[in-house]
Design a protein around this motif. Structure first.
Motif, PDB file in Angstrom:
ATOM      1  N   THR A 167      35.658  24.773  14.236  1.00 53.20           N
ATOM      2  CA  THR A 167      34.190  25.511  13.703  1.00 53.20           C
ATOM      3  C   THR A 167      34.959  26.816  14.087  1.00 53.20           C
ATOM      4  N   GLY A 168      36.144  26.913  14.416  1.00 59.44           N
ATOM      5  CA  GLY A 168      37.269  28.145  15.032  1.00 59.44           C
ATOM      6  C   GLY A 168      36.261  29.427  16.270  1.00 59.44           C
ATOM      7  N   LYS A 169      35.341  28.287  16.602  1.00 60.11           N
ATOM      8  CA  LYS A 169      34.232  29.094  17.545  1.00 60.11           C
ATOM      9  C   LYS A 169      35.229  29.964  18.802  1.00 60.11           C
ATOM     10  N   LEU A 170      35.324  31.347  18.959  1.00 58.46           N
ATOM     11  CA  LEU A 170      36.267  31.840  20.232  1.00 58.46           C
ATOM     12  C   LEU A 170      36.176  32.034  21.542  1.00 58.46           C
ATOM     13  N   ASN A 171      36.587  32.120  22.523  1.00 62.37           N
ATOM     14  CA  ASN A 171      35.909  32.722  23.504  1.00 62.37           C
ATOM     15  C   ASN A 171      36.890  33.569  23.870  1.00 62.37           C
ATOM     16  N   LYS A 172      35.976  34.480  24.683  1.00 63.46           N
ATOM     17  CA  LYS A 172      36.519  35.748  25.597  1.00 63.46           C
ATOM     18  C   LYS A 172      37.883  35.354  26.627  1.00 63.46           C
ATOM     19  N   LEU A 173      39.068  35.484  26.807  1.00 64.22           N
ATOM     20  CA  LEU A 173      39.439  35.695  27.869  1.00 64.22           C
ATOM     21  C   LEU A 173      38.736  36.657  29.529  1.00 64.22           C
ATOM     22  N   LEU A 174      38.910  35.487  30.539  1.00 60.00           N
ATOM     23  CA  LEU A 174      38.727  37.009  31.070  1.00 60.00           C
ATOM     24  C   LEU A 174      39.840  37.451  32.490  1.00 60.00           C
ATOM     25  N   ILE A 175      40.406  37.820  32.154  1.00 63.00           N
ATOM     26  CA  ILE A 175      41.269  38.121  32.752  1.00 63.00           C
ATOM     27  C   ILE A 175      41.083  39.467  33.880  1.00 63.00           C
ATOM     28  N   PRO A 176      41.607  37.900  35.297  1.00 65.28           N
ATOM     29  CA  PRO A 176      42.097  38.811  36.835  1.00 65.28           C
ATOM     30  C   PRO A 176      41.926  40.189  36.925  1.00 65.28           C
ATOM     31  N   ILE A 177      40.985  40.877  37.150  1.00 62.75           N
ATOM     32  CA  ILE A 177      41.512  42.555  37.544  1.00 62.75           C
ATOM     33  C   ILE A 177      42.330  43.119  38.078  1.00 62.75           C
ATOM     34  N   GLU A 178      43.029  41.538  39.223  1.00 63.36           N
ATOM     35  CA  GLU A 178      44.814  42.078  40.111  1.00 63.36           C
ATOM     36  C   GLU A 178      45.767  42.176  39.072  1.00 63.36           C
ATOM     37  N   LEU A 179      45.628  41.170  37.945  1.00 61.06           N
ATOM     38  CA  LEU A 179      46.674  41.039  37.408  1.00 61.06           C
ATOM     39  C   LEU A 179      46.104  41.854  35.837  1.00 61.06           C
ATOM     40  N   LYS A 180      45.415  42.423  35.522  1.00 62.64           N
ATOM     41  CA  LYS A 180      44.820  43.688  34.757  1.00 62.64           C
ATOM     42  C   LYS A 180      44.999  44.599  35.097  1.00 62.64           C
ATOM     43  N   GLU A 181      45.075  45.185  36.287  1.00 64.19           N
ATOM     44  CA  GLU A 181      45.288  46.543  36.475  1.00 64.19           C
ATOM     45  C   GLU A 181      46.761  45.989  36.703  1.00 64.19           C
ATOM     46  N   TYR A 182      47.649  45.452  37.233  1.00 68.28           N
ATOM     47  CA  TYR A 182      49.092  45.675  37.189  1.00 68.28           C
ATOM     48  C   TYR A 182      49.406  45.494  35.799  1.00 68.28           C
ATOM     49  N   LEU A 183      49.203  44.734  34.807  1.00 65.98           N
ATOM     50  CA  LEU A 183      49.777  45.127  33.454  1.00 65.98           C
ATOM     51  C   LEU A 183      49.459  46.766  32.664  1.00 65.98           C
ATOM     52  N   LEU A 184      48.283  46.978  33.148  1.00 64.11           N
ATOM     53  CA  LEU A 184      47.920  48.509  32.798  1.00 64.11           C
ATOM     54  C   LEU A 184      48.988  49.567  33.607  1.00 64.11           C
ATOM     55  N   SER A 185      48.845  48.794  34.402  1.00 60.13           N
ATOM     56  CA  SER A 185      50.446  49.606  35.803  1.00 60.13           C
ATOM     57  C   SER A 185      52.150  50.066  35.540  1.00 60.13           C
ATOM     58  N   MET A 186      52.405  49.128  34.186  1.00 61.82           N
ATOM     59  CA  MET A 186      53.496  48.632  34.037  1.00 61.82           C
ATOM     60  C   MET A 186      53.736  49.479  32.596  1.00 61.82           C
ATOM     61  N   GLY A 187      51.933  49.637  31.891  1.00 54.44           N
ATOM     62  CA  GLY A 187      52.253  50.517  30.465  1.00 54.44           C
ATOM     63  C   GLY A 187      52.108  49.579  29.330  1.00 54.44           C
ATOM     64  N   GLU A 188      50.863  48.393  29.501  1.00 51.72           N
ATOM     65  CA  GLU A 188      50.701  46.978  29.082  1.00 51.72           C
ATOM     66  C   GLU A 188      49.386  47.337  28.536  1.00 51.72           C
TER      67      GLU A 188
END
Length: 200
Positions: A167-188
């Motif tokens: 069906t191509g049904k999409l799911n939004k990934l849940l990005i854990p906050i610690e990982l999200k903040e770390y990637l943001l701190s790296m400019g990603e």
């Protein structure tokens, strides 16, 4: 991303989270790329039937591991809250311009505007527009493009972003906050947004 050209190398790859962790673990233990290649092949660490399959997948996996730092390697190996899936998806985007643009231009938009499904026409339109923009993509055979479409869907399915391939049904990934903040701190930020995460 600007320095990376379009490539059809994704045809020989897939999500490969299990294999990615094996290579990352060897890297953490201090093995060089050459030693990792030797060990994986000689000891058949991926447990594949054919050595040719191992060789074909080793290079992209080593590239993925080399595109993350020690902190992300540790997060990947410890894998709390499914960090591994997010980190793996991030490294595929980081190493493949076409896949990143598909995520950024198609998946992100669908999630942002709550279109809960991805259809074949979405991926067809994406490839048509890329062929118009790039001589490299325009030069690929129909077989190559068909294989790339298949691999992209398979990666998204294994990452849990496509809930149902039929069906191509999409799911939004849940990005854990610690990982999200770390990637943001790296400019990603661009990669987090491409996964469908809304960031100001």
């Amino acid at each position: 991303m600007k320095n990376i050209n379009y490539s059809a190398k994704l045809t020989g790859e897939s999500f490969l989270l299990y294999e990615f962790k094996i290579v990352a673990n060897l890297k953490k233990e201090g093995f060089s790329d050459k030693e990792i290649r030797k060990r994986v092949l000689e000891e058949n660490l991926f447990q594949y039937k054919f050595k040719s399959s191992i060789s074909r997948r080793l290079s992209p996996l080593i590239k993925r591991v080399n595109s993350i730092d020690d902190n992300l390697i540790n997060m990947l190996l410890e894998d709390p809250l499914g960090y591994g899936v997010i980190i793996n998806l991030y490294t595929i985007m980081k190493n493949d311009k076409l896949f990143f643009e598909f995520m950024d231009e198609v998946i992100r938009e669908k999630i942002e505007y709550n279109y809960g499904f991805i259809e074949k026409k979405d991926i067809n339109v994406f490839f048509t527009s890329k062929a118009e923009q790039s001589e490299i993509v325009a030069g690929w055979s129909e077989q190559t493009i068909a294989k790339l479409k298949q691999v992209i869907f398979k990666i998204l399915s294994e990452a849990g972003m496509i809930e149902d391939v039929k069906t191509g049904k999409l799911n939004k990934l849940l990005i854990p906050i610690e990982l999200k903040e770390y990637l943001l701190s790296m400019g990603e930020k661009q990669y987090i947004k491409a996964m469908g995460e809304y960031i100001e």
